[in-house]
Design a protein around this motif. Structure first.
Motif, PDB file in Angstrom:
ATOM      1  N   UNK A  53       9.882  28.376  33.796  1.00 24.74           N
ATOM      2  CA  UNK A  53       9.486  29.781  33.760  1.00 24.74           C
ATOM      3  C   UNK A  53       7.995  29.863  33.439  1.00 24.74           C
ATOM      4  N   UNK A  54       7.301  30.752  34.138  1.00 34.19           N
ATOM      5  CA  UNK A  54       5.874  30.966  33.902  1.00 34.19           C
ATOM      6  C   UNK A  54       5.676  32.434  33.537  1.00 34.19           C
ATOM      7  N   UNK A  55       5.101  32.675  32.360  1.00 33.28           N
ATOM      8  CA  UNK A  55       4.718  34.033  31.970  1.00 33.28           C
ATOM      9  C   UNK A  55       3.210  34.142  32.110  1.00 33.28           C
ATOM     10  N   UNK A  96      32.120  32.033  33.287  1.00 36.75           N
ATOM     11  CA  UNK A  96      31.006  32.962  33.479  1.00 36.75           C
ATOM     12  C   UNK A  96      29.699  32.184  33.541  1.00 36.75           C
ATOM     13  N   UNK A  97      28.686  32.829  34.086  1.00 36.96           N
ATOM     14  CA  UNK A  97      27.380  32.181  34.229  1.00 36.96           C
ATOM     15  C   UNK A  97      26.442  32.647  33.116  1.00 36.96           C
ATOM     16  N   UNK A  98      25.607  31.738  32.671  1.00 44.96           N
ATOM     17  CA  UNK A  98      24.634  32.096  31.646  1.00 44.96           C
ATOM     18  C   UNK A  98      23.277  31.528  32.019  1.00 44.96           C
ATOM     19  N   UNK A  99      22.262  32.218  31.567  1.00 41.19           N
ATOM     20  CA  UNK A  99      20.882  31.735  31.727  1.00 41.19           C
ATOM     21  C   UNK A  99      20.210  31.798  30.368  1.00 41.19           C
ATOM     22  N   UNK A 100      19.624  30.680  29.968  1.00 40.15           N
ATOM     23  CA  UNK A 100      18.875  30.604  28.713  1.00 40.15           C
ATOM     24  C   UNK A 100      17.413  30.394  29.063  1.00 40.15           C
ATOM     25  N   UNK A 101      16.553  31.237  28.532  1.00 42.37           N
ATOM     26  CA  UNK A 101      15.114  31.097  28.764  1.00 42.37           C
ATOM     27  C   UNK A 101      14.443  30.730  27.451  1.00 42.37           C
ATOM     28  N   UNK A 102      13.755  29.600  27.451  1.00 44.83           N
ATOM     29  CA  UNK A 102      13.101  29.081  26.255  1.00 44.83           C
ATOM     30  C   UNK A 102      11.591  29.165  26.465  1.00 44.83           C
ATOM     31  N   UNK A 103      10.918  29.881  25.565  1.00 42.84           N
ATOM     32  CA  UNK A 103       9.462  30.031  25.677  1.00 42.84           C
ATOM     33  C   UNK A 103       8.802  29.628  24.365  1.00 42.84           C
ATOM     34  N   UNK A 104       7.572  29.193  24.453  1.00 42.37           N
ATOM     35  CA  UNK A 104       6.814  28.866  23.250  1.00 42.37           C
ATOM     36  C   UNK A 104       6.526  30.129  22.438  1.00 42.37           C
ATOM     37  N   UNK A 105       6.581  30.021  21.114  1.00 43.24           N
ATOM     38  CA  UNK A 105       6.191  31.149  20.273  1.00 43.24           C
ATOM     39  C   UNK A 105       4.718  31.462  20.493  1.00 43.24           C
ATOM     40  N   UNK A 155      19.089  34.772  25.804  1.00 38.81           N
ATOM     41  CA  UNK A 155      20.341  34.419  26.473  1.00 38.81           C
ATOM     42  C   UNK A 155      20.774  35.588  27.352  1.00 38.81           C
ATOM     43  N   UNK A 156      21.046  35.286  28.618  1.00 35.65           N
ATOM     44  CA  UNK A 156      21.568  36.302  29.539  1.00 35.65           C
ATOM     45  C   UNK A 156      22.908  35.812  30.067  1.00 35.65           C
ATOM     46  N   UNK A 157      23.904  36.687  30.026  1.00 37.77           N
ATOM     47  CA  UNK A 157      25.236  36.298  30.496  1.00 37.77           C
ATOM     48  C   UNK A 157      25.639  37.220  31.635  1.00 37.77           C
TER      49      UNK A 157
END
Lengths: 80, 80
Positions: free
Chosen positions: A41-43, B1-10, B76-78
């Motif tokens: 992912x790119x923000x 069900x499908x899930x998407x986890x997006x991990x970003x730097x603080x 988290x998106x479900x």
């Protein structure tokens, strides 16, 4: 405006990293997990206020740098 | 069900990879780009139909493996 680009592997492409994560999750006690795929992912912030123009610039960025369109798909989300 | 986890730097954490991408985008002729940050996305399938139970399992997966909560945030998106 702010934009988020999500780059994921196309469905037929092998994802050994995703498979390793799936194996680790099972080893940690999460059995009901399948089909793990990792993407990027790119923000980013974009100058300008024209959303359609921004989308066209982002599409060009994806095609030229952010994604390998032979094996990856991308989605673009724009917020103000 | 499908899930998407997006991990970003603080936000306070340095992102040299994002800075390199920003430099490359500028070099390719995209001047109005700033504050590029790269993160990770995980798509996975989960057994079960209870969304709140799935969310709690995913939170646990993120805390244990998918994210380094010292320097990263996750969402988290479900979907069904």
């Amino acid at each position: 405006m702010k934009a988020r680009v999500i780059v994921t592997l196309k469905s037929g492409v092998l994802d050994p990293q995703g498979q390793a994560i799936e194996g680790s999750l099972k080893g940690l006690g999460f059995p009901g997990v399948a089909n793990v795929r990792q993407g990027k992912v790119f923000d980013l912030n974009l100058e300008g206020t024209d959303e359609s123009e921004a989308r066209s610039r982002l599409t060009s960025m994806c095609d030229k740098l952010l994604a390998n369109t032979v094996i990856e798909n991308y989605t673009i989300e724009i917020s103000n």
